[in-house]
Structures are given as C-alpha cells and as structure tokens.
Design an enzyme around this catalytic site. Sequence first.
Site, mmCIF file in Angstrom:
data_model
loop_
_atom_site.group_PDB
_atom_site.id
_atom_site.type_symbol
_atom_site.label_atom_id
_atom_site.label_comp_id
_atom_site.label_asym_id
_atom_site.label_seq_id
_atom_site.Cartn_x
_atom_site.Cartn_y
_atom_site.Cartn_z
ATOM 1 N N PHE A 123 0.865 -1.187 0.000
ATOM 2 C CA PHE A 123 0.000 0.000 0.000
ATOM 3 C C PHE A 123 0.899 1.233 0.000
ATOM 4 O O PHE A 123 1.564 1.510 1.011
ATOM 5 C CB PHE A 123 -0.855 -0.070 1.267
ATOM 6 C CG PHE A 123 -1.929 0.980 1.429
ATOM 7 C CD1 PHE A 123 -3.075 0.950 0.642
ATOM 8 C CD2 PHE A 123 -1.819 1.968 2.407
ATOM 9 C CE1 PHE A 123 -4.086 1.890 0.822
ATOM 10 C CE2 PHE A 123 -2.829 2.907 2.599
ATOM 11 C CZ PHE A 123 -3.961 2.856 1.801
ATOM 12 N N PRO A 128 7.880 10.590 2.457
ATOM 13 C CA PRO A 128 8.723 11.235 3.477
ATOM 14 C C PRO A 128 8.028 12.438 4.119
ATOM 15 O O PRO A 128 8.148 12.660 5.315
ATOM 16 C CB PRO A 128 9.975 11.640 2.688
ATOM 17 C CG PRO A 128 10.038 10.652 1.556
ATOM 18 C CD PRO A 128 8.616 10.320 1.202
ATOM 19 N N ASP A 240 -10.004 2.515 7.097
ATOM 20 C CA ASP A 240 -11.086 2.144 8.034
ATOM 21 C C ASP A 240 -11.097 0.625 8.226
ATOM 22 O O ASP A 240 -11.349 0.126 9.327
ATOM 23 C CB ASP A 240 -12.462 2.580 7.498
ATOM 24 C CG ASP A 240 -12.683 4.086 7.604
ATOM 25 O OD1 ASP A 240 -11.915 4.754 8.309
ATOM 26 O OD2 ASP A 240 -13.645 4.578 6.963
ATOM 27 N N ARG A 243 -7.556 -0.686 9.914
ATOM 28 C CA ARG A 243 -7.420 -0.480 11.370
ATOM 29 C C ARG A 243 -8.056 -1.634 12.152
ATOM 30 O O ARG A 243 -7.672 -1.894 13.292
ATOM 31 C CB ARG A 243 -7.986 0.899 11.743
ATOM 32 C CG ARG A 243 -7.055 2.003 11.241
ATOM 33 C CD ARG A 243 -7.621 3.397 11.213
ATOM 34 N NE ARG A 243 -6.633 4.292 10.584
ATOM 35 C CZ ARG A 243 -6.884 5.501 10.106
ATOM 36 N NH1 ARG A 243 -8.109 5.999 10.182
ATOM 37 N NH2 ARG A 243 -5.922 6.228 9.547
ATOM 38 N N GLN A 336 7.167 -7.040 33.385
ATOM 39 C CA GLN A 336 7.249 -6.833 34.836
ATOM 40 C C GLN A 336 7.009 -8.149 35.596
ATOM 41 O O GLN A 336 7.710 -8.456 36.558
ATOM 42 C CB GLN A 336 6.212 -5.771 35.251
ATOM 43 C CG GLN A 336 6.429 -5.199 36.625
ATOM 44 C CD GLN A 336 7.720 -4.373 36.717
ATOM 45 O OE1 GLN A 336 8.295 -3.982 35.712
ATOM 46 N NE2 GLN A 336 8.193 -4.171 37.933
ATOM 47 N N ILE A 337 6.055 -8.925 35.140
ATOM 48 C CA ILE A 337 5.746 -10.191 35.810
ATOM 49 C C ILE A 337 6.929 -11.153 35.675
ATOM 50 O O ILE A 337 7.241 -11.914 36.592
ATOM 51 C CB ILE A 337 4.433 -10.794 35.246
ATOM 52 C CG1 ILE A 337 3.257 -9.923 35.689
ATOM 53 C CG2 ILE A 337 4.233 -12.256 35.712
ATOM 54 C CD1 ILE A 337 1.929 -10.239 35.026
ATOM 55 N N GLU A 363 -0.778 2.702 10.261
ATOM 56 C CA GLU A 363 -2.194 2.847 9.885
ATOM 57 C C GLU A 363 -2.889 3.917 10.728
ATOM 58 O O GLU A 363 -4.064 3.811 11.068
ATOM 59 C CB GLU A 363 -2.916 1.500 9.916
ATOM 60 C CG GLU A 363 -2.248 0.539 8.930
ATOM 61 C CD GLU A 363 -3.127 -0.532 8.371
ATOM 62 O OE1 GLU A 363 -4.353 -0.354 8.335
ATOM 63 O OE2 GLU A 363 -2.559 -1.556 7.947
ATOM 64 N N GLY A 364 -2.099 4.965 11.032
ATOM 65 C CA GLY A 364 -2.601 6.094 11.801
ATOM 66 C C GLY A 364 -2.171 5.999 13.248
ATOM 67 O O GLY A 364 -2.508 5.033 13.942
HETATM 68 N N1 CAA Z 1 -14.112 7.445 4.422
HETATM 69 C C1 CAA Z 1 -14.531 8.178 3.366
HETATM 70 N N2 CAA Z 1 -14.201 9.508 3.241
HETATM 71 C C2 CAA Z 1 -13.442 10.061 4.186
HETATM 72 C C3 CAA Z 1 -12.971 9.346 5.293
HETATM 73 C C4 CAA Z 1 -13.351 7.983 5.383
HETATM 74 N N3 CAA Z 1 -12.932 7.238 6.417
HETATM 75 N N4 CAA Z 1 -12.228 10.153 6.068
HETATM 76 C C5 CAA Z 1 -12.223 11.355 5.482
HETATM 77 N N5 CAA Z 1 -12.965 11.291 4.345
HETATM 78 C C6 CAA Z 1 -13.242 12.401 3.421
HETATM 79 C C7 CAA Z 1 -13.926 13.539 4.177
HETATM 80 O O1 CAA Z 1 -15.329 13.350 4.226
HETATM 81 C C8 CAA Z 1 -13.541 14.728 3.343
HETATM 82 O O2 CAA Z 1 -14.355 14.734 2.174
HETATM 83 P P1 CAA Z 1 -14.954 16.117 1.563
HETATM 84 O O3 CAA Z 1 -13.769 16.942 1.198
HETATM 85 O O4 CAA Z 1 -15.755 15.645 0.395
HETATM 86 O O5 CAA Z 1 -15.757 16.722 2.654
HETATM 87 C C9 CAA Z 1 -12.133 14.388 2.880
HETATM 88 O O6 CAA Z 1 -12.023 12.967 2.961
HETATM 89 C C10 CAA Z 1 -11.047 15.045 3.712
HETATM 90 O O7 CAA Z 1 -11.243 14.674 5.047
HETATM 91 P P2 CAA Z 1 -10.497 15.400 6.254
HETATM 92 O O8 CAA Z 1 -10.734 16.885 6.138
HETATM 93 O O9 CAA Z 1 -10.879 14.727 7.513
HETATM 94 O O10 CAA Z 1 -8.963 15.137 5.876
HETATM 95 P P3 CAA Z 1 -7.612 15.517 6.601
HETATM 96 O O11 CAA Z 1 -6.657 15.984 5.595
HETATM 97 O O12 CAA Z 1 -7.871 16.376 7.791
HETATM 98 O O13 CAA Z 1 -7.049 14.079 7.074
HETATM 99 C C11 CAA Z 1 -6.788 12.233 8.577
HETATM 100 C C12 CAA Z 1 -7.728 13.215 7.852
HETATM 101 C C13 CAA Z 1 -7.723 11.386 9.412
HETATM 102 C C14 CAA Z 1 -5.782 12.937 9.458
HETATM 103 C C15 CAA Z 1 -6.067 11.368 7.508
HETATM 104 O O14 CAA Z 1 -5.101 12.108 6.792
HETATM 105 C C16 CAA Z 1 -5.393 10.152 8.110
HETATM 106 O O15 CAA Z 1 -6.029 9.114 8.338
HETATM 107 N N6 CAA Z 1 -4.061 10.207 8.373
HETATM 108 C C17 CAA Z 1 -3.312 9.037 8.804
HETATM 109 C C18 CAA Z 1 -2.739 8.323 7.635
HETATM 110 C C19 CAA Z 1 -2.484 6.880 7.906
HETATM 111 O O16 CAA Z 1 -3.216 6.207 8.619
HETATM 112 N N7 CAA Z 1 -1.451 6.359 7.262
HETATM 113 C C20 CAA Z 1 -1.175 4.970 7.354
HETATM 114 C C21 CAA Z 1 -0.316 4.531 6.223
HETATM 115 S S1 CAA Z 1 -0.536 2.880 5.747
HETATM 116 C C22 CAA Z 1 0.271 1.945 6.865
HETATM 117 O O17 CAA Z 1 0.661 2.365 7.908
HETATM 118 C C23 CAA Z 1 0.376 0.510 6.479
HETATM 119 C C24 CAA Z 1 1.368 -0.282 7.222
HETATM 120 O O18 CAA Z 1 2.535 0.017 7.318
HETATM 121 C C25 CAA Z 1 0.947 -1.542 7.835
#
Ligand code: CAA
Length: 380
Positions: A123, A128, A240, A243, A336-337, A363-364
């Site tokens: 994914f 960076p 979603d 997570r 600890q245990i 994943e956030g």
């Molecule tokens: N489902 C559908 N749409 C969504 C949504 C969701 N869950 N979440 C947000 N949206 C939509 C919103 O409705 C909004 O749409 P509109 O513009 O049409 O209103 C748009 O997306 C923007 O939403 P936000 O204003 O909330 O966006 P944001 O820029 O503030 O970011 C955030 C939100 C939650 C911080 C997001 O950037 C985020 O999740 N960040 C974390 C990234 C992450 O998890 N990265 C993980 C990488 S993968 C990984 O880690 C894999 C691995 O190694 C195992």
Amino acid sequence: MVFDLTEEQRMIQEMTRNFAQKEVLPKAAELDETGRFPEELVRQMAELGLMGVAVPEGYGGAGMDNICYAIAMEEISRACASTAVILSVNNSLACDPILKFGSEEQKKKVLVPLASGRHLGCFGLTEPGAGSDAGSQKTTAVRNGDHYVVNGTKNFITNAPQADTCILFTMTDKEKKHKGITSFILDMKTDGVTVGKNEKKMGITASATASIILEDVRIPVENRLANEGDGFKVAMHTLDGGRIGIASQAIGIARASLEDALAYAKERKQFGQPIANFQAIQWMLADMATEIDAARLLTYRAAWLKDRNVRHSKESSMAKLYASEAAMRASVKGIQIHGGYGYIKEYPAERHFRDAKITEIYEGTSEIQRLVIASALLKD
Ligand code: CAA
C-alpha cells in the site's frame, strides 16, 4: 444481541490457532532475531485461504466475513506479529480497495492472484513528507494519452520488497489538495520502479519495510483505481478496514503477553510459592485480561459494521486506538511479571513489547485515531 461466534467463525479460529501454534510460533524467535521474511509461512497461509479472508470465493478469496478476518489476524499475531502484518497488508490494504473500488476487469486480473496468495500486495500512501498528513501527497501522476507518468517516493512501505502489486496514491491536481489525489494499481515490475533498502526496525523485524522510488513510471489508464480525484477517499475507506486488522494484531500481541506471563507466574517460585499467588501479580493479570476482552469487543463491532457496509471510521479508530494502547500496557506488565527474565531475549516478553509499539503508530498514530473519533463526535 448475540455474542456467540458462528460455526464458520469458530472453524477459522480453531484452524488458524492450530496453524499458528504448530507452524508459526516455533519460528517466531528466529524470525525476530534474523529478520528473515517468512516466505514459507506466507505460502502456507495462502493454502489455508488466509490471504483474502473476506474476499468472495469468485475473486480468489475465502468468502468469509470480517469477523473471521479479525479472528485469523489475532491468532497469527498471537504467534508472530511480523507474519501477521504481512497478512493484514495483503487482506486489508491490497485486496479490500480493489474489491470495493475496482472494475470487474481489475478484480479478475489483480484481485484473484492477490486474494489467493499467488501475488503479494503493498500500500503506497506514506511519503517522506506525508505520514499523518496523508492528504499532502507529493508523488505526481501526469496523464499522457493512454497512460500516466508517475514520479515520486513512497516510504515505510510494508511488504514492498516482496510485493507484486502496489495500491499507489498520487497527486494528479495539486490545486485541488486531497480532491486531487488519484489511486492506481501498480505492477511492481514496471520499468522505473525501484525498491529501497529494508529498514531496520525495533519490532516486527521479519516484515519488510522499504521505500519505493518511482521514476517516469508509465501506468496504463486501465490501472487507475476509481476516478481521478477519488484517491483520498479510497485511502481513507481502506484504512477504516485496515485499522480492524491492526487492532486484531494488537489483541494477538497482548494475548501473547498475557498467556506467557500467566504460565510464568504459575511456575516461578519466590518466597516459597508461585508468584501467581501474590495479589500484585494477580492484579496485573486481571487488568491485562479485561483490556484484551474490551479491545476484542470493540474490534468485532467495527468488523460487524464493515460486513454490513455501514461507515465505521469512528468504530475502527476506537478499536485500533484502544487495542494498540492495551497491547502496550499488557506487554509492559508481561515484562514486569517476568522480572529480570522479562528483560532478556531468552523469553518472548521483550519481543511482545517491541512488536506492540508499532501498533500505536502505523495505519494512523493514536493521535490520528483520536482526531478521527473526535471529528465523528463533533459531527453527530
Ligand atoms: N471514508 C470516506 N471519506 C473520508 C474518510 C473515510 N474514512 N475520512 C475522510 N474522508 C473524506 C472527508 O469526508 C472529506 O471529504 P470532503 O472533502 O468531500 O468533505 C475528505 O475525505 C477530507 O477529510 P479530512 O478533512 O478529515 O482530511 P484531513 O486531511 O484532515 O485528514 C486524517 C484526515 C484522518 C488525518 C487522515 O489524513 C489520516 O487518516 N491520516 C493518517 C494516515 C495513515 O493512517 N497512514 C497509514 C499509512 S498505511 C500503513 O501504515 C500501512 C502499514 O505500514 C501496515
């Protein structure tokens, strides 16, 4: 409300528990020590149908529900968190977005090999400069006739060195910010794709993490996933579901901490009796068990909603937040245990601690989960 598992859910629990205990657990310490990618375990998991648990059989998967997926993830993670994250990335982050947003042709061509485990997925969202702020993508995709030309760098990509396919996020119109993000299905063998060095990590060492460098990579238009500008929604929807997988991984790690600590506490004698007789130890065990159950209930609820196609951003974030922090607490108590033995590598307690930490980050981060939860509360 019914708390019983269905017959199918019990079946996958028993099957993955047996497999994890017999085949995965005996290798966990060696995998952690060497950082070797567990190719043979991935092949075995594919044979068991675990690479696409909730993908319909017609598309190469096992055709089960997302609670089955959570159960499988917990069992594999209880044995080896590295092996489990390979599984979760393939299921949640590679198969799921194609299942949800892919065309029929993309499903036949790309989902079938991924869900059946013939191919492995990764994914490509993180960059960076775009970690928590996933909307600020710098990788560009410029349309040129029947293909896009892609340039940029993705980093911290789980499975990158072994992956055949990457769900890739790019910016096609930076003026539109997150509405200018477009997702693609990238064949990792395409000219111009280079995988960087494998990062040396604190935990989950046998799962590979590397950067992907994209230099004038030509991706055919038919490999675009959803429409131009839909990429951010594809990413958020995918996370979603992802997570739920990481929450289940955290539960598995926490369970490993508890089960190891429980066995040790019954066997280790101090002051003339097993330390399990002491209330100080019992309270730690009780807290660990309670938090594991709470985390599992939150996770099953999110998976249940996903199975019903109900938006579950808040519930998935709650599950991931709580389960990952519970795993950290459980792994600290597990050490600890064990006392001094918890601090040395001969016992797995310290591995659980190192493995648990990443569940609060990828994943956030926990901070991002709190943002997602709070934003849903404020909208209600
Ligand atoms: N489902 C559908 N749409 C969504 C949504 C969701 N869950 N979440 C947000 N949206 C939509 C919103 O409705 C909004 O749409 P509109 O513009 O049409 O209103 C748009 O997306 C923007 O939403 P936000 O204003 O909330 O966006 P944001 O820029 O503030 O970011 C955030 C939100 C939650 C911080 C997001 O950037 C985020 O999740 N960040 C974390 C990234 C992450 O998890 N990265 C993980 C990488 S993968 C990984 O880690 C894999 C691995 O190694 C195992």
